[in-house]
Design a protein around this motif. Structure first.
Motif, PDB file in Angstrom:
ATOM      1  N   UNK A  12       0.740  -1.367  -0.169  1.00  0.00           N
ATOM      2  CA  UNK A  12       0.085   0.021   0.006  1.00  0.00           C
ATOM      3  C   UNK A  12       0.962   1.219  -0.217  1.00  0.00           C
ATOM      4  N   UNK A  13       0.947   1.986  -1.213  1.00  0.00           N
ATOM      5  CA  UNK A  13       1.545   3.187  -1.221  1.00  0.00           C
ATOM      6  C   UNK A  13       1.186   4.252  -0.129  1.00  0.00           C
ATOM      7  N   UNK A  14       2.009   5.090   0.442  1.00  0.00           N
ATOM      8  CA  UNK A  14       1.580   6.087   1.479  1.00  0.00           C
ATOM      9  C   UNK A  14       1.866   7.328   0.812  1.00  0.00           C
ATOM     10  N   UNK A  15       1.138   8.432   1.506  1.00  0.00           N
ATOM     11  CA  UNK A  15       1.172   9.688   0.979  1.00  0.00           C
ATOM     12  C   UNK A  15       0.705   9.800  -0.629  1.00  0.00           C
ATOM     13  N   UNK A  16       1.264  10.934  -1.169  1.00  0.00           N
ATOM     14  CA  UNK A  16       0.792  11.001  -2.700  1.00  0.00           C
ATOM     15  C   UNK A  16       1.790  10.239  -3.538  1.00  0.00           C
ATOM     16  N   UNK A  17       1.266   8.927  -3.411  1.00  0.00           N
ATOM     17  CA  UNK A  17       2.014   7.762  -4.337  1.00  0.00           C
ATOM     18  C   UNK A  17       0.968   6.879  -4.989  1.00  0.00           C
ATOM     19  N   UNK A  73      10.647   8.230 -14.216  1.00  0.00           N
ATOM     20  CA  UNK A  73      11.283   7.173 -13.562  1.00  0.00           C
ATOM     21  C   UNK A  73      12.331   7.567 -12.342  1.00  0.00           C
ATOM     22  N   UNK A  74      12.648   9.247 -12.609  1.00  0.00           N
ATOM     23  CA  UNK A  74      13.650   9.485 -11.752  1.00  0.00           C
ATOM     24  C   UNK A  74      13.477   9.255 -10.159  1.00  0.00           C
ATOM     25  N   UNK A  75      12.454   9.432  -9.650  1.00  0.00           N
ATOM     26  CA  UNK A  75      11.919   9.338  -8.186  1.00  0.00           C
ATOM     27  C   UNK A  75      11.062   8.141  -7.928  1.00  0.00           C
ATOM     28  N   UNK A  76      10.983   7.196  -9.007  1.00  0.00           N
ATOM     29  CA  UNK A  76      10.122   5.991  -8.946  1.00  0.00           C
ATOM     30  C   UNK A  76      11.047   4.980  -7.876  1.00  0.00           C
ATOM     31  N   UNK A  77      10.651   4.355  -7.212  1.00  0.00           N
ATOM     32  CA  UNK A  77      11.134   3.515  -6.443  1.00  0.00           C
ATOM     33  C   UNK A  77      10.835   1.827  -6.678  1.00  0.00           C
ATOM     34  N   UNK A  78      11.960   1.125  -7.189  1.00  0.00           N
ATOM     35  CA  UNK A  78      11.635  -0.156  -7.474  1.00  0.00           C
ATOM     36  C   UNK A  78      11.283  -1.054  -6.216  1.00  0.00           C
ATOM     37  N   UNK A  90       5.456   5.375  -7.174  1.00  0.00           N
ATOM     38  CA  UNK A  90       5.598   6.606  -8.115  1.00  0.00           C
ATOM     39  C   UNK A  90       5.052   7.599  -7.414  1.00  0.00           C
ATOM     40  N   UNK A  91       5.774   8.724  -7.224  1.00  0.00           N
ATOM     41  CA  UNK A  91       5.056   9.759  -6.547  1.00  0.00           C
ATOM     42  C   UNK A  91       4.105  10.695  -7.742  1.00  0.00           C
ATOM     43  N   UNK A  93       3.658  13.405  -8.366  1.00  0.00           N
ATOM     44  CA  UNK A  93       4.106  14.364  -9.113  1.00  0.00           C
ATOM     45  C   UNK A  93       4.991  13.793 -10.387  1.00  0.00           C
ATOM     46  N   UNK A  94       5.240  12.529 -10.479  1.00  0.00           N
ATOM     47  CA  UNK A  94       6.169  12.092 -11.483  1.00  0.00           C
ATOM     48  C   UNK A  94       5.105  11.322 -12.445  1.00  0.00           C
ATOM     49  N   UNK A  95       3.700  11.221 -12.344  1.00  0.00           N
ATOM     50  CA  UNK A  95       2.765  10.820 -13.357  1.00  0.00           C
ATOM     51  C   UNK A  95       2.577  12.090 -14.219  1.00  0.00           C
ATOM     52  N   UNK A  96       2.943  11.992 -15.286  1.00  0.00           N
ATOM     53  CA  UNK A  96       2.822  13.307 -16.321  1.00  0.00           C
ATOM     54  C   UNK A  96       1.481  13.089 -17.390  1.00  0.00           C
ATOM     55  N   UNK A  97       1.247  11.932 -17.354  1.00  0.00           N
ATOM     56  CA  UNK A  97       0.013  11.471 -18.451  1.00  0.00           C
ATOM     57  C   UNK A  97      -0.701  10.290 -18.029  1.00  0.00           C
ATOM     58  N   UNK A  98      -2.079  10.322 -18.286  1.00  0.00           N
ATOM     59  CA  UNK A  98      -2.987   9.188 -18.118  1.00  0.00           C
ATOM     60  C   UNK A  98      -3.450   9.132 -19.627  1.00  0.00           C
ATOM     61  N   UNK A  99      -3.681   7.819 -19.833  1.00  0.00           N
ATOM     62  CA  UNK A  99      -4.327   7.457 -21.170  1.00  0.00           C
ATOM     63  C   UNK A  99      -5.754   7.084 -20.929  1.00  0.00           C
ATOM     64  N   UNK A 100      -6.628   7.630 -21.685  1.00  0.00           N
ATOM     65  CA  UNK A 100      -7.956   7.475 -21.386  1.00  0.00           C
ATOM     66  C   UNK A 100      -8.866   7.172 -22.833  1.00  0.00           C
ATOM     67  N   UNK A 101      -9.853   6.298 -22.701  1.00  0.00           N
ATOM     68  CA  UNK A 101     -10.407   6.130 -23.945  1.00  0.00           C
ATOM     69  C   UNK A 101     -11.472   7.113 -24.249  1.00  0.00           C
ATOM     70  N   UNK A 102     -12.123   7.790 -23.380  1.00  0.00           N
ATOM     71  CA  UNK A 102     -12.909   9.015 -23.715  1.00  0.00           C
ATOM     72  C   UNK A 102     -12.169  10.315 -23.038  1.00  0.00           C
ATOM     73  N   UNK A 103     -12.657  11.218 -23.862  1.00  0.00           N
ATOM     74  CA  UNK A 103     -12.272  12.731 -23.280  1.00  0.00           C
ATOM     75  C   UNK A 103     -13.048  12.955 -22.312  1.00  0.00           C
TER      76      UNK A 103
END
Length: 107
Positions: A12-17, A73-78, A90-91, A93-103
């Motif tokens: 379970x990720x903690x905080x904004x992750x 991937x800079x701040x992503x923790x394996x 992954x924080x 803040x490091x998610x730069x885009x989400x792929x969606x089927x519908x706008x």
């Protein structure tokens, strides 16, 4: 020294992750050009496995389980569960885009 096996079943990720399962790297372009292993692309795609409680309850962060995302991937923790590790914490803040089927609906 004997190594003790850990029976962890859930992360379970903690905080904004978020926890992301990284997509397999592409070894060839659409045009058929083979990419060398050393060629590192600064962003990676993957699927969100789970989000933290903070992210789940934040209306300003439109991330849900199973979303396909593009992340830096800079701040992503394996997460070392298995030898072929593809899980990363992954924080947001490091998610730069989400792929969606519908706008989404306009603001």
């Amino acid at each position: 020294m004997v190594k003790k096996k850990t029976d962890l079943q859930y992360i379970e990720p903690i905080g904004g992750r978020v926890l992301v399962l990284k997509d397999e790297p592409k070894r060839e372009t659409k045009g058929g050009i083979a990419l060398p292993d050393a060629a590192e692309i600064p962003t990676i795609t993957g699927r969100i496995v789970t989000v933290s409680r903070l992210v789940a309850h934040d209306e300003d962060v439109p991330l849900r389980n199973y979303d396909k995302v593009l992340f830096h991937p800079k701040n992503a923790i394996p997460v070392d569960f298995e030898p072929d590790n593809q899980l990363f914490v992954v924080p947001v803040e490091d998610i730069v885009a989400v792929f969606r089927k519908d706008k989404p609906e306009e603001f």
